[in-house]
Structures are given as structure tokens and as C-alpha cells.
Design a protein around this motif. Sequence first.
Motif, PDB file in Angstrom:
ATOM      1  N   GLU A   1     -14.264  80.918  -8.055  1.00 56.57           N
ATOM      2  CA  GLU A   1     -14.237  82.378  -8.038  1.00 56.57           C
ATOM      3  C   GLU A   1     -12.803  82.886  -8.000  1.00 56.57           C
ATOM      4  O   GLU A   1     -12.467  83.848  -8.696  1.00 56.57           O
ATOM      5  N   PHE A   2     -11.947  82.252  -7.187  1.00 59.93           N
ATOM      6  CA  PHE A   2     -10.548  82.688  -7.120  1.00 59.93           C
ATOM      7  C   PHE A   2      -9.893  82.582  -8.492  1.00 59.93           C
ATOM      8  O   PHE A   2      -9.245  83.516  -8.947  1.00 59.93           O
ATOM      9  N   PHE A   3     -10.051  81.455  -9.163  1.00 66.11           N
ATOM     10  CA  PHE A   3      -9.387  81.262 -10.450  1.00 66.11           C
ATOM     11  C   PHE A   3      -9.954  82.155 -11.547  1.00 66.11           C
ATOM     12  O   PHE A   3      -9.318  82.314 -12.592  1.00 66.11           O
ATOM     13  N   HIS A   4     -11.111  82.759 -11.340  1.00 62.69           N
ATOM     14  CA  HIS A   4     -11.659  83.702 -12.305  1.00 62.69           C
ATOM     15  C   HIS A   4     -11.329  85.158 -11.965  1.00 62.69           C
ATOM     16  O   HIS A   4     -11.744  86.066 -12.682  1.00 62.69           O
ATOM     17  N   LEU A   5     -10.571  85.378 -10.890  1.00 62.29           N
ATOM     18  CA  LEU A   5     -10.120  86.739 -10.568  1.00 62.29           C
ATOM     19  C   LEU A   5      -9.105  87.194 -11.612  1.00 62.29           C
ATOM     20  O   LEU A   5      -8.491  86.366 -12.293  1.00 62.29           O
ATOM     21  N   PRO A   6      -8.867  88.495 -11.726  1.00 58.83           N
ATOM     22  CA  PRO A   6      -7.831  88.982 -12.655  1.00 58.83           C
ATOM     23  C   PRO A   6      -6.458  88.397 -12.289  1.00 58.83           C
ATOM     24  O   PRO A   6      -6.164  88.159 -11.110  1.00 58.83           O
ATOM     25  N   MET A   7      -5.634  88.188 -13.307  1.00 57.86           N
ATOM     26  CA  MET A   7      -4.325  87.578 -13.108  1.00 57.86           C
ATOM     27  C   MET A   7      -3.491  88.333 -12.075  1.00 57.86           C
ATOM     28  O   MET A   7      -2.815  87.715 -11.252  1.00 57.86           O
ATOM     29  N   GLU A   8      -3.546  89.657 -12.088  1.00 59.27           N
ATOM     30  CA  GLU A   8      -2.709  90.421 -11.149  1.00 59.27           C
ATOM     31  C   GLU A   8      -3.104  90.157  -9.692  1.00 59.27           C
ATOM     32  O   GLU A   8      -2.262  90.207  -8.801  1.00 59.27           O
ATOM     33  N   VAL A   9      -4.357  89.848  -9.438  1.00 63.24           N
ATOM     34  CA  VAL A   9      -4.789  89.513  -8.072  1.00 63.24           C
ATOM     35  C   VAL A   9      -4.250  88.135  -7.699  1.00 63.24           C
ATOM     36  O   VAL A   9      -3.700  87.937  -6.611  1.00 63.24           O
ATOM     37  N   LYS A  10      -4.391  87.179  -8.593  1.00 59.49           N
ATOM     38  CA  LYS A  10      -3.905  85.819  -8.306  1.00 59.49           C
ATOM     39  C   LYS A  10      -2.393  85.798  -8.118  1.00 59.49           C
ATOM     40  O   LYS A  10      -1.878  85.060  -7.285  1.00 59.49           O
ATOM     41  N   GLN A  11      -1.687  86.624  -8.870  1.00 59.86           N
ATOM     42  CA  GLN A  11      -0.219  86.640  -8.794  1.00 59.86           C
ATOM     43  C   GLN A  11       0.294  87.061  -7.410  1.00 59.86           C
ATOM     44  O   GLN A  11       1.411  86.723  -7.050  1.00 59.86           O
ATOM     45  N   ARG A  12      -0.512  87.758  -6.643  1.00 61.87           N
ATOM     46  CA  ARG A  12      -0.095  88.143  -5.285  1.00 61.87           C
ATOM     47  C   ARG A  12       0.175  86.912  -4.423  1.00 61.87           C
ATOM     48  O   ARG A  12       0.873  87.005  -3.418  1.00 61.87           O
ATOM     49  N   TYR A  13      -0.388  85.787  -4.806  1.00 61.58           N
ATOM     50  CA  TYR A  13      -0.252  84.552  -4.033  1.00 61.58           C
ATOM     51  C   TYR A  13       0.617  83.522  -4.752  1.00 61.58           C
ATOM     52  O   TYR A  13       0.595  82.340  -4.430  1.00 61.58           O
ATOM     53  N   ALA A  14       1.393  83.982  -5.719  1.00 59.37           N
ATOM     54  CA  ALA A  14       2.219  83.073  -6.530  1.00 59.37           C
ATOM     55  C   ALA A  14       3.224  82.330  -5.660  1.00 59.37           C
ATOM     56  O   ALA A  14       3.778  82.869  -4.699  1.00 59.37           O
TER      57      ALA A  14
END
Length: 188
Positions: free
Chosen positions: A108-121
Motif C-alpha cells: 500500500e505504501f509503494f502504491h501511494l502517490p509519489m509526493e506522499v512517498k517523497q516525504r520520507y525520502a
Amino acid sequence: MNCLQGWPEPIVRVQSLSESGLKTIPNRYVKPPTERPLVAVGDQVQAADEEHINIPEIDLGGLMLSGGGAMKTMRRISEACREWGFFQVVNHGVAAELMDRAREVWREFFHLPMEVKQRYANSPTTYEGYGSRLGVEKGAILDWSDYFFLHYLPFEIKNHTKWPAQPPYHRYTHMIPTTTLYTYIYNM
């Protein structure tokens, strides 16, 4: 495709490349033949294929054995780390249901929008967080993967800001009771 600053060159997420419709993997993700895994088959050394690859399997039940069994298991772990860099674990005591749930939460995390995942880059100074490359060498051949690396133990280095808040139950799914096993291995 989102590129991040601070790295020696732009970061392009593998998921973005994969979803872009590419017909072939870009050369910067293809290791030269001399850097690909080799395996011994009889007297011959050949390129690894699905039939001949033999990823080390470690039975953690061996850590509970007496009479040198625990030391033998730890030597196998050490050898697998030095020779392969990873290994498969069996008899670890983690319930299949918990592993399935953790896998689903990460999916589910990896299918979130890129901008959400980027917060944890992650950044070049720490691998902790969401990333697509290990190492800071410019022009390096990269692995064809995105990853998420978290410190769980020791608690002093755990960065809670890198633990995703989405999906909402993500932070709680990973409270796996590994402290006892970690303490046992660490103190041997």
C-alpha cells in the motif's frame, strides 16, 4: 519523474521508470557480465540462472541449540553476509499472518502517490527512508529497485520521522516482537 537534490546526480524512482512504459531497462541499471552472480555447477563456473542459483538459507532454530549449534548458525550467517550480502531465514518464529500483513502495508505504501512517498525520502547522509539508490558514486550502476530502510534497533538510532504515517496503520504493523531474538543474537 521526481529528482532529488543533494545526490551526485538526479534521483529517478524506479517505480516511475517502470510505470512509464519503457520497453527495456536503461543501461545504468544493467550490471556488466563481470559483476553478475556466478555459481559453481560441478566443475564449471557459470552465470547464475533460476535453475542453479542457491541463495543461502539460514535456520534460526539453530540459535537455540547447544553443543556448538548456535555458533555454527552464526558462522553460516556471517558467511552468507560476506559472500552473498543477504540470506533467506526459516524457523524465525514470526507468524505468517504478521508477515502477510506487513507485506500488504508496504505494498500500500509503494502504491501511494509519489509526493506522499517523497516525504520520507532518504538522503546521501543516511539510507534510512524511501530510496532508489545506495551509494553516492556518480555514474554508478544502480539496482533496479526502490526500497524503504528503517532502523528498528537499537532504539537510539531509530528515526521516528522516517516511519510513514500512511497508510494510517503503518507505524503499528511493524511492532514485531523481535527484541528478544535481537538481544539473544547480540549478546552471544
